[in-house]
Write a protein that holds these residues in place. Structure first.
Motif, PDB file in Angstrom:
ATOM      1  N   PRO A 865     -16.056 -69.193  82.614  1.00  0.00           N
ATOM      2  CA  PRO A 865     -15.207 -68.832  81.468  1.00  0.00           C
ATOM      3  C   PRO A 865     -14.478 -70.022  80.872  1.00  0.00           C
ATOM      4  O   PRO A 865     -14.304 -70.106  79.654  1.00  0.00           O
ATOM      5  N   ASP A 866     -14.053 -70.960  81.738  1.00  0.00           N
ATOM      6  CA  ASP A 866     -13.371 -72.144  81.209  1.00  0.00           C
ATOM      7  C   ASP A 866     -14.319 -72.967  80.352  1.00  0.00           C
ATOM      8  O   ASP A 866     -13.909 -73.534  79.323  1.00  0.00           O
ATOM      9  N   ASP A 867     -15.580 -73.054  80.786  1.00  0.00           N
ATOM     10  CA  ASP A 867     -16.560 -73.806  79.997  1.00  0.00           C
ATOM     11  C   ASP A 867     -16.858 -73.111  78.660  1.00  0.00           C
ATOM     12  O   ASP A 867     -17.093 -73.778  77.639  1.00  0.00           O
ATOM     13  N   VAL A 868     -16.849 -71.786  78.688  1.00  0.00           N
ATOM     14  CA  VAL A 868     -17.037 -71.052  77.432  1.00  0.00           C
ATOM     15  C   VAL A 868     -15.916 -71.409  76.458  1.00  0.00           C
ATOM     16  O   VAL A 868     -16.141 -71.675  75.269  1.00  0.00           O
ATOM     17  N   VAL A 869     -14.688 -71.415  76.973  1.00  0.00           N
ATOM     18  CA  VAL A 869     -13.545 -71.780  76.140  1.00  0.00           C
ATOM     19  C   VAL A 869     -13.709 -73.201  75.615  1.00  0.00           C
ATOM     20  O   VAL A 869     -13.416 -73.496  74.448  1.00  0.00           O
ATOM     21  N   GLU A 870     -14.191 -74.111  76.490  1.00  0.00           N
ATOM     22  CA  GLU A 870     -14.368 -75.509  76.080  1.00  0.00           C
ATOM     23  C   GLU A 870     -15.416 -75.627  74.971  1.00  0.00           C
ATOM     24  O   GLU A 870     -15.234 -76.388  74.017  1.00  0.00           O
ATOM     25  N   ARG A 872     -16.182 -73.385  72.807  1.00  0.00           N
ATOM     26  CA  ARG A 872     -15.590 -72.876  71.577  1.00  0.00           C
ATOM     27  C   ARG A 872     -14.567 -73.860  70.997  1.00  0.00           C
ATOM     28  O   ARG A 872     -14.451 -74.027  69.776  1.00  0.00           O
ATOM     29  N   ARG A 873     -13.838 -74.532  71.890  1.00  0.00           N
ATOM     30  CA  ARG A 873     -12.861 -75.514  71.416  1.00  0.00           C
ATOM     31  C   ARG A 873     -13.569 -76.661  70.698  1.00  0.00           C
ATOM     32  O   ARG A 873     -13.125 -77.124  69.631  1.00  0.00           O
ATOM     33  N   TRP A1016     -17.726 -65.981  68.855  1.00  0.00           N
ATOM     34  CA  TRP A1016     -16.304 -66.027  69.170  1.00  0.00           C
ATOM     35  C   TRP A1016     -15.810 -64.815  69.958  1.00  0.00           C
ATOM     36  O   TRP A1016     -14.648 -64.791  70.368  1.00  0.00           O
ATOM     37  N   GLU A1018     -14.993 -62.309  72.958  1.00  0.00           N
ATOM     38  CA  GLU A1018     -14.644 -62.588  74.364  1.00  0.00           C
ATOM     39  C   GLU A1018     -15.670 -61.939  75.298  1.00  0.00           C
ATOM     40  O   GLU A1018     -16.204 -60.881  74.999  1.00  0.00           O
TER      41      GLU A1018
END
Length: 1018
Positions: A865-870, A872-873, A1016, A1018
């Motif tokens: 999940p953190d990589d998904v956020v990254e 997207r960032r 985008w 979740e």
């Protein structure tokens, strides 16, 4: 009178009767046997004999006029039906027996027109109209037809605004009966007395004008007192306006109104609208007496969405501000025909200056060409070959050519402003704008085609322009045109001949006189002054007519065989070039290419003899700077235009490139030979894209395979060169090239760099330093060889996606890659590896590299999940920072909303999250991964379709921009010429660039909405 100019041509309306043809039935014998009747032209001899017996003593007498008719069997059957319907059978039969003129007129109508036969049977007393001996020699005056039609509805022809007095339904029926009665007399004159086609068409138009007047009289009765508050003029357009109407046609009109003095304009508008609506209804309604024809008001300002009636001021405001060029072309034939003729004349005087200055408008040529293309595009495929009006070599070709010549030259020469096509053609010929022989030939061809059209429509009085394909109909048509010996074969021969003539002369009318002006040719063609030639070139779309004339002079001057062929070829090439988005660039490119290849015996011969090759070449030169540049560097590539333009396989290309490289001892010469093959294949792919419609996915695959082969051959040359330079017996290390980015995804575009990573592995026993130094030297040599100045587009090898980017070593060992990815890599590097494809070099090393990176880019549990956020960032940062300053985010092809980056990042995030458990997602190709996502229920099929549509359209447009400009760009062009060219490459018609942009915006807007939903969420 407009049609007086062509009367001296005599019997032009009827095609010349072929030698040896005569009316078999002209005989003093009295045939009664079935066999003799068949020899006269009857198909069913037994039935004909029985029918003649029913006529008693008249039977033998009537054989001659029956046999002279288009369909003797139908004529006899019709005569029997009429004899049964009349009150005084003996009077009819006696008149037919005693008066040859009556017999010929009656039998001609009965044999050619099933509809008029049915009309006579319904109104049998009207046969007496055909006994009038003046029919053949006297043309019905327009005022007499108008008076008869007004009288039929009970209106007084002598008053200014006649009003019908018959009951409404009776008036509508009476108008139809009167219309057919006059048409019956006209058809008899046409068929039996061989009326010239322009006279017949003028008479039909006058009949239509009188019918509109009578219908307006009925409309006034319906509207009542309110009709007195307004003046209404009916302006005929099209063929009715030009007094060249068909037997059956929509009648195109425009309505103009003005309030009477003291009347309220709003009330007058309502009354005029009611009058116009009722007039249209009176003409088009179906009653017990059938219909007349539809009245079409869609040529009015704003078409069907505009008000039905307008004031003069409203018309003027529209034409001055909003009208398109084709609307002025339509106004060439505008003529007041009914209602308030003085108001109608005011309208014509108002529009006349606008019509004759239309050729000076921006986009004149594109508008005219677009109108012609719309006509062709709307021909049903099953009718295309038999379309008499709209098809190639049809009536519309003549009309468009004549109208365009009028619009170009009529600005300065009022003598060529006739409304009717044949009259205008005569004036153009007299004025020297058309060669005399060409004018005569075009007149004959147009007259034949119009006469054939009339005969087709007369049969059932139906609006059709399609030549039938059944033998019975063709036999009837051929005989109606005077072909009695072999009517079907002779009709086919003459029709094809005239179609070829029209097409030939359509091409010649505009272009050969231009050559005469610059090359001073001694011929019978029309001669133009240089000023007139410039005007014509300008009207055809050439922005620099003086420059175009210089090119023509250079191409045609001299007495060599090459110049002779150019003079034959250029009329066709000029038309095709004028049809392209940039005729000036196309003609200049053709000149340069011809100067390069002029001495090659195959070049001009191929263009002259293979029309498709010449047409393709003209489109390429006038559309694509990229293809033109390649052709100038690779002129032999013209040969390819006649063959298969599909991209070659990587295997075939690699074999050829290695072969040509092996023949050179010098590495630079070897790679120049490799690059020459690449240049040729770039041209093949570009030509396939431009003229054969190669699919965008195949274009990307073809460019990627071509890059594979180029790198494979160059790597081989570089490794060998470094080995020899270092005095080595064999290479100390194995090497491979890994394709990245769009290259790795098999999705290269014409302007793409080749994103790569280099990997090597030392052979057993070789020191690491020696192997690394050799590998570094090979990579440097490969890049140097590919960047040497040459006459082909450069292949930029970009290794910036390697570990540590520009700071890292250019080439690494497999172990070094493994160590880096284990310790230092970030999620974005794993994302970049999604499109890594080890395609060049040592096969075993390539396979091992793929095995190394697969677990990294396709983790079994997906990214965290953190990589998904990254991810997207990073995407948000790219959206904010990477878009070039001043770029429009709505039209930037790569980084814009719904563009390539949007779609590709969305697909790649799906891969990183799910490819560990969905093997089908493990592909570097965007569309294939999207299909796999649908199959795995990760994306709804309709959502994926939206994304795929956008990706394909944006990729196509990106390629098209490079093809048009000759250099890459990620922005939808702002320049009108470039935008028009891109639209043509994408398959849009000329003048449809706005529609292209609207399609792009709609498609990418929908895709951006899907990105918001899929990327985008979740």
């Amino acid at each position: 009178m407009a049609h007086g100019r062509t009367r001296s041509r005599g019997d032009r309306g009827r095609p010349p009767r072929p030698a040896g043809h005569r009316i078999v039935g002209v005989t003093t014998q009295r045939p009664r046997t079935a066999g003799s009747l068949v020899r006269l032209g009857f198909l069913d001899g037994a039935a004909a004999a029985a029918g003649l017996d029913r006529l008693g003593e008249l039977g033998p007498e009537i054989c001659t006029p029956l046999a002279a008719s288009a369909d003797p069997d139908a004529a006899l059957a019709g005569l029997l039906r009429l004899a049964d319907a009349v009150e005084n059978r003996a009077e009819l039969l006696e008149a037919v027996a005693d008066d040859e003129g009556t017999a010929m007129r009656l039998c001609s109508v009965l044999g050619a027109s099933e509809a008029l036969t049915a009309h006579l049977v319904r109104h049998p007393d009207q046969w007496r109209d055909l006994t009038d001996p003046t029919i053949g020699a006297t043309r019905a005056p327009a005022f007499a037809m108008r008076a008869a039609l007004l009288a039929s509805v009970g209106a007084d022809p002598q008053v200014a605004e006649p009003v019908a007095t018959l009951p409404d339904a009776a008036a509508v029926d009476a108008l139809r009966v009167a219309y057919r009665r006059i048409l019956l007399r006209l058809a008899a004159r046409d068929l039996a007395h061989h009326l010239p086609v322009d006279d017949a068409a003028a008479e039909i138009a006058d009949l239509a004008a009188g019918t509109l007047e009578a219908a307006l009289a009925v409309a006034r009765a319906r509207v009542g007192e309110a009709a007195r508050t307004t003046r209404l003029a009916v302006i005929a357009m099209g063929k009715c306006g030009g007094r060249e109407l068909n037997y059956v046609s929509d009648v195109d009109v425009v309505f103009v109104f003005a309030p009477v003095e003291g009347a309220d304009e709003g009330g007058a508008l309502r009354a005029a609208t009611q009058l116009a609506s009722q007039l249209m209804q009176v003409c088009s309604d179906h009653t017990a007496e059938g219909t007349i024809w539809p009245v079409d008001a869609n040529l009015r300002p704003e078409g069907a969405s505009g008000p039905l009636v307008r004031t003069l001021a409203s018309h003027r405001g529209y034409y001055e501000k909003w009208a398109k060029t084709w609307e002025f072309q339509a106004l060439l034939k505008a003529r007041p025909v009914a209602g308030d003729l003085a108001l109608g004349e005011d309208y014509v005087r108002m529009i006349e200056p606008m019509v004759w200055s239309a050729a000076e408008r921006d986009g004149f040529v594109h508008d005219v060409q677009a109108m012609r293309r719309r006509v062709l595009d709307h021909i049903p495929a099953h009718e295309a070959e038999r379309q008499l009006k709209l098809g190639s070599g049809g009536l519309r070709d003549v009309e468009f050519a004549v109208q365009l010549l009028q619009l170009v030259h009529g600005r300065a020469d009022p003598a060529i402003r006739a409304r009717a096509t044949l009259s205008a053609l005569a004036e153009l010929t007299d004025g020297g704008y058309v060669g005399r022989e060409d004018g005569e030939a075009l007149h004959d061809a147009y007259a034949f085609l119009r006469t054939l059209e009339h005969r087709i429509q007369l049969h059932r009085l139906r609006r059709t322009h399609v030549v039938p394909d059944d033998e019975a109909s063709l036999r009837r048509l051929g005989r109606s045109l005077g072909m009695h010996s072999e009517p079907v074969a002779e009709l086919d021969r003459q029709w094809k001949y005239h179609r070829r003539e029209v097409r030939r002369l359509h091409e010649k009318l505009f272009y050969r006189p231009l050559l005469a002006a610059v090359a001073k040719l001694a011929s019978s063609d029309a001669r133009l002054s240089l000023d007139a030639a410039e005007a014509r070139l300008s009207a055809l779309g050439y922005d620099d007519p003086k420059g175009a004339l210089r090119h023509l002079e250079a191409l045609t001057s001299g007495v060599s065989r090459t110049s002779d062929i150019q003079r034959t070829l250029l009329p066709v090439m000029l038309e095709w070039l004028a049809d392209s988005p940039d005729p000036d660039a196309g003609l200049f490119g053709f000149r340069r290419l011809s100067e390069s290849l002029g001495r090659s015996p195959w070049y001009l011969k191929m263009l002259r003899d293979e029309g498709e090759v010449a047409e393709r070449l003209a489109f390429l030169l006038g559309t694509s700077r990229y293809a033109t540049d390649l052709l100038e560097r690779e002129p032999q590539g013209v040969r390819m235009l006649g063959g298969d333009l599909s991209p070659l396989s990587a295997e075939a290309l690699t074999t050829e490139m290695l072969s040509v490289a092996s023949r050179q001892s010098d590495p630079e010469e070897a790679v120049r030979a490799v690059r020459a093959v690449r240049r040729r294949e770039l041209l093949r792919i570009a030509c396939g894209n431009l003229v054969a419609g190669t699919d965008v996915a195949l274009v990307g695959a073809g460019l990627s395979r071509l890059t594979d082969a180029t790198l494979e051959a160059t790597l081989t040359v570089a490794m060998d060169a470094v080995r020899v330079a270092r005095g080595l017996d064999e290479e100390p290390t194995r090497m491979a090239v890994v394709a990245m980015g769009r290259y790795g995804g098999f999705e290269l575009s014409y302007g793409s760099d080749a994103d790569v990573m280099f990997v090597h592995e030392a052979r057993e026993g070789v020191e690491a330093q020696v192997a690394a130094a050799y590998a570094q030297a090979v990579v440097g040599e490969l890049r140097r060889l590919l960047s040497l100045p040459a006459s082909d587009p450069p292949l930029v090898v970009d290794a910036d996606l390697r570990p540590e980017g520009k700071q890292g070593p250019m080439v690494r060992t497999l172990a070094s890659y493994e160590a880096y990815y284990a310790k230092w890599s970030h999620v974005w590097e794993f994302q970049a590896l999604l499109r890594a494809d080890a395609v060049v070099g040592d096969p075993e090393l390539r396979a091992r590299f793929t095995a190394l990176i697969d677990p990294l880019r396709f983790p079994s549990e997906g990214i965290s999940p953190d990589d998904v956020v990254e991810v997207r960032r990073i995407k948000a940062r790219v959206d904010d920072e990477r878009l070039p300053r001043g770029a429009d985010p709505n039209t930037h092809l790569k980084l814009g909303r719904g563009g390539l980056a949007d779609v590709e990042w969305t697909v790649q995030l799906l891969q990183m999250r799910h490819a560990g458990t969905v093997p089908e997602l493990r592909t570097p190709q965007t569309l294939a991964a999207l299909e796999a996502a649908v199959a795995a229920d990760l994306v709804a099929a309709e959502d994926a379709e939206v994304l795929a549509d956008s990706w394909r359209l944006v990729s196509r447009m990106r390629n098209a921009v490079t093809l048009v400009r000759g250099k890459p760009s990620d922005q939808v062009p702002r320049d009108a010429t470039e935008r028009a060219a891109v639209a043509r490459v994408l398959g849009y018609a000329a003048g449809d660039s706005d529609r292209m942009v609207n399609d792009y915006l709609r498609t990418t807007r929908r895709a951006h909405a899907m990105v918001e939903k899929v990327f985008w969420e979740e």
